[in-house]
Motif scaffolding. Structure first.
Motif, mmCIF file in Angstrom:
data_model
loop_
_atom_site.group_PDB
_atom_site.id
_atom_site.type_symbol
_atom_site.label_atom_id
_atom_site.label_comp_id
_atom_site.label_asym_id
_atom_site.label_seq_id
_atom_site.Cartn_x
_atom_site.Cartn_y
_atom_site.Cartn_z
ATOM 1 N N MET A 1 43.866 39.351 20.263
ATOM 2 C CA MET A 1 44.090 40.571 21.044
ATOM 3 C C MET A 1 42.662 40.750 21.686
ATOM 4 S SD MET A 1 45.414 44.242 19.556
ATOM 5 C CE MET A 1 43.842 45.270 19.140
ATOM 6 N N THR A 2 42.991 41.021 23.159
ATOM 7 C CA THR A 2 41.575 41.195 24.061
ATOM 8 C C THR A 2 41.462 42.854 23.953
ATOM 9 O OG1 THR A 2 42.948 41.848 25.894
ATOM 10 C CG2 THR A 2 42.741 39.452 25.481
ATOM 11 N N LYS A 3 40.086 42.744 24.446
ATOM 12 C CA LYS A 3 39.727 44.281 24.452
ATOM 13 C C LYS A 3 40.741 45.083 25.260
ATOM 14 C CE LYS A 3 35.490 43.138 25.332
ATOM 15 N NZ LYS A 3 34.001 43.252 25.838
ATOM 16 N N ALA A 4 41.465 44.653 26.405
ATOM 17 C CA ALA A 4 42.092 45.391 27.218
ATOM 18 C C ALA A 4 43.462 45.829 26.445
ATOM 19 C CB ALA A 4 42.504 44.552 28.399
ATOM 20 N N ASP A 5 44.050 44.886 25.727
ATOM 21 C CA ASP A 5 45.396 45.102 25.018
ATOM 22 C C ASP A 5 44.911 46.490 23.942
ATOM 23 O OD1 ASP A 5 46.495 43.041 26.025
ATOM 24 O OD2 ASP A 5 45.996 41.447 24.794
ATOM 25 N N ALA A 6 43.718 46.249 23.346
ATOM 26 C CA ALA A 6 43.487 47.084 22.382
ATOM 27 C C ALA A 6 43.869 48.667 22.591
ATOM 28 C CB ALA A 6 42.075 47.123 21.916
ATOM 29 N N HIS A 7 43.600 48.893 23.869
ATOM 30 C CA HIS A 7 43.808 50.335 24.203
ATOM 31 C C HIS A 7 44.804 50.298 25.513
ATOM 32 C CE1 HIS A 7 39.685 50.694 22.784
ATOM 33 N NE2 HIS A 7 39.317 49.732 23.347
ATOM 34 N N SER A 8 45.641 49.636 25.269
ATOM 35 C CA SER A 8 46.811 49.524 26.520
ATOM 36 C C SER A 8 47.388 50.792 26.665
ATOM 37 C CB SER A 8 47.869 48.107 26.075
ATOM 38 O OG SER A 8 48.339 48.585 24.792
ATOM 39 N N HIS A 9 47.702 51.887 25.940
ATOM 40 C CA HIS A 9 48.203 52.822 26.035
ATOM 41 C C HIS A 9 47.314 53.963 26.869
ATOM 42 C CE1 HIS A 9 45.943 53.401 22.408
ATOM 43 N NE2 HIS A 9 45.848 54.555 22.601
ATOM 44 N N ARG A 10 46.151 53.638 26.975
ATOM 45 C CA ARG A 10 45.155 54.658 27.682
ATOM 46 C C ARG A 10 44.529 53.774 29.081
ATOM 47 N NH1 ARG A 10 40.431 55.306 23.420
ATOM 48 N NH2 ARG A 10 39.512 56.411 25.308
ATOM 49 N N PRO A 11 44.379 54.435 30.123
ATOM 50 C CA PRO A 11 44.166 53.679 31.297
ATOM 51 C C PRO A 11 42.898 53.056 31.252
ATOM 52 C CG PRO A 11 44.226 56.108 31.898
ATOM 53 C CD PRO A 11 44.578 55.869 30.396
ATOM 54 N N ILE A 12 42.733 52.059 32.100
ATOM 55 C CA ILE A 12 41.217 51.711 32.570
ATOM 56 C C ILE A 12 40.838 52.164 33.835
ATOM 57 C CG2 ILE A 12 39.978 49.586 33.231
ATOM 58 C CD1 ILE A 12 40.726 49.408 30.257
ATOM 59 N N ALA A 13 39.509 52.785 33.865
ATOM 60 C CA ALA A 13 39.179 53.184 35.206
ATOM 61 C C ALA A 13 38.493 52.015 36.085
ATOM 62 C CB ALA A 13 37.862 54.416 35.168
ATOM 63 N N ILE A 14 39.259 51.636 37.574
ATOM 64 C CA ILE A 14 38.589 50.415 38.140
ATOM 65 C C ILE A 14 37.521 51.280 39.301
ATOM 66 C CG2 ILE A 14 39.177 48.759 39.566
ATOM 67 C CD1 ILE A 14 42.079 49.024 38.635
ATOM 68 N N LEU A 15 36.378 50.897 38.653
ATOM 69 C CA LEU A 15 35.264 51.497 39.818
ATOM 70 C C LEU A 15 35.116 50.801 40.885
ATOM 71 C CD1 LEU A 15 32.671 53.094 37.351
ATOM 72 C CD2 LEU A 15 34.581 54.264 38.407
ATOM 73 N N CYS A 16 35.514 50.984 41.962
ATOM 74 C CA CYS A 16 35.289 49.980 43.348
ATOM 75 C C CYS A 16 34.203 50.240 44.371
ATOM 76 C CB CYS A 16 36.806 50.499 44.212
ATOM 77 S SG CYS A 16 38.271 50.244 43.154
ATOM 78 N N ALA A 17 33.598 49.045 44.224
ATOM 79 C CA ALA A 17 32.696 48.826 45.291
ATOM 80 C C ALA A 17 33.161 48.254 46.565
ATOM 81 C CB ALA A 17 31.545 48.256 44.710
ATOM 82 N N GLY A 18 32.545 47.377 47.247
ATOM 83 C CA GLY A 18 33.058 46.957 48.731
ATOM 84 C C GLY A 18 33.717 45.819 48.333
ATOM 85 N N GLY A 19 34.584 45.212 49.652
ATOM 86 C CA GLY A 19 35.093 43.906 49.722
ATOM 87 C C GLY A 19 36.621 44.047 49.226
ATOM 88 N N ALA A 20 37.200 42.887 48.923
ATOM 89 C CA ALA A 20 38.526 42.690 48.776
ATOM 90 C C ALA A 20 38.795 42.834 47.104
ATOM 91 C CB ALA A 20 38.976 41.503 49.313
ATOM 92 N N LEU A 21 38.024 42.314 46.117
ATOM 93 C CA LEU A 21 37.973 42.401 44.875
ATOM 94 C C LEU A 21 38.666 43.528 44.311
ATOM 95 C CD1 LEU A 21 38.019 40.667 42.708
ATOM 96 C CD2 LEU A 21 35.602 41.159 41.854
#
Lengths: 288, 288
Positions: A1-21
């Motif tokens: 189980m990855t860290k992301a799966d462990a919290h799959s009911h709660r959202p992840i905040a994507i903090l976005c800097a520059g570029g296309a990533l």
């Protein structure tokens, strides 16, 4: 189980800097059905992120950011995109931001990796673990072996091992995410100028007729630094990298498998095939 | 007693490739009253060398060269000047030249250092020891300590030790004779493009506002590689190096004492003073 799966009911905040990533991460998370919110940094992130329902915050508005993360019950944050050192004029520092700013300024003379590690701690202190792109969008991580249709010559892969060793030797100095090598001869090393400028330089050296070995077997090698904070700063290649490698007359690109991100992988593979370049994910020794 | 003194009654042959270094060596030997003859390589050496009574030979005319050295009872040879890999069209290979050419081609994939070591052996087999510029013109070797009128800040010298360590780490890969560092942050590493192109790149990064630490304390560091064949390939700085370092907005230049040549030292010091740059000869640890 990855860290992301462990919290799959709660959202992840994507903090976005520059570029296309940031766009690639949003796309991958959406495709996989993982919940997220998008927070974009004013003056740095692509304005197009507004179309993805982004909340815009200025650098330094850490109080506002932490309040947002709590309000949305975020399970963690992922910091993505290119973060050039910002002009002070683009900062708006709130009360909580100031307490961190001092920490930032105290450590500004450190290299990028050390700075990023300190910034990650700010989030962790507030209860928001910092996840890596590999945790939230593993689809973007370069796999091992041949990518695309052109097979690299075996000796190109052998020579790449030496080029990667050169990058390893540079890691303690917090510099060098890429080199261009012709066989075992290293012709260019990436510093602050970035991969694109390095490839332009190789094209120039080629025009001057100063490449070794007839300039036939040049390869761009790109790897993460030893000890690099992969959670916030993974090397990235995209379709433009391939185009510029082709423009420099190289025969192919070898990236470190599992530790480099492939942006728009379908376009990358198309660009490589069109230019006749090989693209290969080389797994590094277990030693590091 | 140095190697040069041991043979002071017999001339040293100065084999001249490109650039200004051959003139500096001739001048220093003449000033010191040491006997010499000048041999210039066609298509590579500066045509002005004809004024110094040079004998011109093409690359590959090794039979002619060895006959000349014997006729003049040369005590040894010194190879000076920039040797870009030559166009095959500029070669005229005599019978003896051919026997060596095969050795050359067999080893052409090796790095510059390894190639030069093999070429030195050709001369030694014929009875002509290969001397270094430091042997025949020690006046050109950079001394220790402050050179010129501007004193470097103590912390610039401390930071230089880390920059030199980075160059050491690159030595096994036969690349990197110079870096540009701002404090302990390394911004540019020299590859095949050479020092001038690297300095132009730093000027460009400055224009883009991407230099660390306000771009105030940049230093060009130049050193010999660990294990570099100093007899035939010593790093050189000259007045143009200083001008280009000033053009890149650097605060100074730190070179490795005893292992870097100072071309036209009077002009170098004048250029540094005029631009307000410090110039310092740093002795490396005894470890290497």
């Amino acid at each position: 189980m990855t860290k992301a799966d462990a919290h799959s009911h709660r959202p992840i905040a994507i903090l976005c800097a520059g570029g296309a990533l940031p766009f690639a991460v949003v796309q991958a998370m959406r495709a996989a059905g993982r919940p997220f919110i998008v927070v974009a940094i004013e003056g740095i992130a692509d304005p197009e992120l507004s179309r993805l329902d982004a909340t815009w915050l200025a650098l330094g508005q850490l109080g506002k950011l932490f309040a947002l993360l709590r309000r949305e019950s975020c399970a963690g944050v992922v910091l993505v995109g290119a973060m050039n050192r910002p002009a002070l004029g683009s900062m708006r520092i709130d009360a909580i931001g100031w307490t961190y700013l001092f920490d930032f300024l105290r450590n500004v003379r450190l290299g990028d990796d050390a700075m990023l590690r300190r910034m990650m701690r700010w989030f962790e202190i507030q209860g928001f673990p910092v996840l890596g792109v590999a945790d939230v969008a593993p689809e973007l991580v370069a796999p091992e072996g041949r990518l695309g249709k052109v097979t690299p010559p075996a000796k190109a892969v052998t020579a790449a091992i030496r080029g990667f060793a050169c990058l390893d030797a540079l890691s303690p100095f917090d510099v060098g995410q890429a080199v261009v090598a012709f066989g075992e001869r290293i012709v260019a090393i990436e510093g602050a100028e970035g991969t694109d400028a390095m490839l332009a330089r190789v094209a120039e050296i080629r025009r001057e007729g100063r490449l070794p070995r007839g300039g036939q077997d040049g390869v761009l090698l790109k790897a993460a630094k030893v000890g690099q904070s992969l959670r916030v700063d993974m090397p990235v290649i995209g379709p433009l990298t391939i185009e510029r490698a082709a423009g420099a007359g190289l025969a192919g690109v070898i990236i470190e498998a599992h530790r480099v991100l492939l942006l728009e992988s379908a376009s990358v593979l198309t660009a490589a095939e069109k230019a006749g370049l090989f693209l290969f994910g080389l797994k590094r020794g277990e030693v590091r």
